[in-house]
Design an enzyme around this catalytic site. Structure first.
Site, PDB file in Angstrom:
ATOM      1  N   GLY A  10      -2.560   1.713   0.658  1.00  0.00           N
ATOM      2  CA  GLY A  10      -3.900   2.286   0.839  1.00  0.00           C
ATOM      3  C   GLY A  10      -3.936   3.064   2.141  1.00  0.00           C
ATOM      4  O   GLY A  10      -3.094   3.946   2.376  1.00  0.00           O
ATOM      5  N   GLU A  86      -8.561  -6.397   8.140  1.00  0.00           N
ATOM      6  CA  GLU A  86      -8.710  -6.558   6.689  1.00  0.00           C
ATOM      7  C   GLU A  86      -9.390  -7.872   6.321  1.00  0.00           C
ATOM      8  O   GLU A  86      -9.140  -8.435   5.261  1.00  0.00           O
ATOM      9  CB  GLU A  86      -7.331  -6.446   6.009  1.00  0.00           C
ATOM     10  CG  GLU A  86      -6.590  -5.161   6.309  1.00  0.00           C
ATOM     11  CD  GLU A  86      -7.390  -3.899   5.973  1.00  0.00           C
ATOM     12  OE1 GLU A  86      -8.330  -3.973   5.164  1.00  0.00           O
ATOM     13  OE2 GLU A  86      -7.073  -2.844   6.556  1.00  0.00           O
TER      14      GLU A  86
HETATM   15  C1  BEZ Z   1      -2.773  -0.823   2.662  1.00  0.00           C
HETATM   16  O1  BEZ Z   1      -1.754  -1.119   2.088  1.00  0.00           O
HETATM   17  O2  BEZ Z   1      -2.954   0.276   3.087  1.00  0.00           O
HETATM   18  C2  BEZ Z   1      -3.779  -1.872   2.763  1.00  0.00           C
HETATM   19  C3  BEZ Z   1      -4.594  -2.095   1.721  1.00  0.00           C
HETATM   20  C4  BEZ Z   1      -5.530  -3.083   1.813  1.00  0.00           C
HETATM   21  C5  BEZ Z   1      -5.635  -3.848   2.961  1.00  0.00           C
HETATM   22  C6  BEZ Z   1      -4.768  -3.612   4.006  1.00  0.00           C
HETATM   23  C7  BEZ Z   1      -3.844  -2.611   3.921  1.00  0.00           C
END
Ligand code: BEZ
Length: 181
Positions: A10, A86
């Site tokens: 993400g 997060e």
């Molecule tokens: C990521 O992989 O970018 C991500 C997605 C969700 C929470 C933390 C990181």
């Protein structure tokens, strides 16, 4: 302790705000990326949550992203900061990461963050038009939800990762923006 591999699928793809030794395009098997997690603290607010990505188990699919190699002495601080960033429903998960073959190691154990369907902010599936509309309207302390989606779509394209779910929402968002002018 050796270095640790963190998989980003993400916002970490375009905004890894930590130091890393190396990074490589990688895949996780049996997962698919979906805009099914509510964002109360980054791309929305509690009264009007935005939508961000999580990984959903999906037997015959795989999800592409970037694997970051974190140096052993940095691991504790980086994961403490990410756990805080997060905290809106995500947990750490461990699974093999597969690299695009390049003559080196093709698989390592990695860590990534997922928001499962039991967390308080989980929104789940909805028609693409509705997801796009919600993203179009949402803003939070980290910026607009549309910026998040457009950055993700652009980065995936740059990395040659095809993700129809993300690209479909992108098309719908562009359509919404055009018809609003
Ligand atoms: C990521 O992989 O970018 C991500 C997605 C969700 C929470 C933390 C990181």
């Amino acid at each position: 302790m050796e270095s640790v591999w963190l998989f980003g699928y993400g916002s970490l793809i375009w905004r890894p705000d930590f130091e890393f030794l190396s990074s490589r395009v990688a895949w996780v098997d049996g997962w698919t990326r979906r805009f099914w997690q509510g964002s109360h603290d980054h791309r929305g607010i509690p009264e009007a949550p935005g939508r961000v990505v999580t990984l959903i188990p999906s037997e015959n699919e795989r999800c592409g992203g970037i694997a970051f190699e974190i140096a052993a002495p940095d691991v504790k601080d980086i994961f403490t900061a990410l756990d805080y960033r997060e905290k809106n429903g995500y947990d750490r998960c461990e699974a093999p990461l597969y690299f695009v073959p390049d003559g080196g190691d093709s698989k390592v154990e990695g860590i990534f963050y997922i928001a499962n369907q039991n967390n308080f902010a989980f929104l789940g599936d909805a028609p693409i038009e509705q997801i796009a509309k919600q993203i179009n309207q949402s803003h939070g302390p980290s910026g607009s939800n549309s910026e998040y989606l457009f950055n993700l779509a652009l980065s995936l394209r740059d990395l040659d990762i095809n993700d129809e779910h993300v690209f479909e929402i992108e098309r719908e968002l562009k359509h919404l923006n055009q018809t609003a002018q």
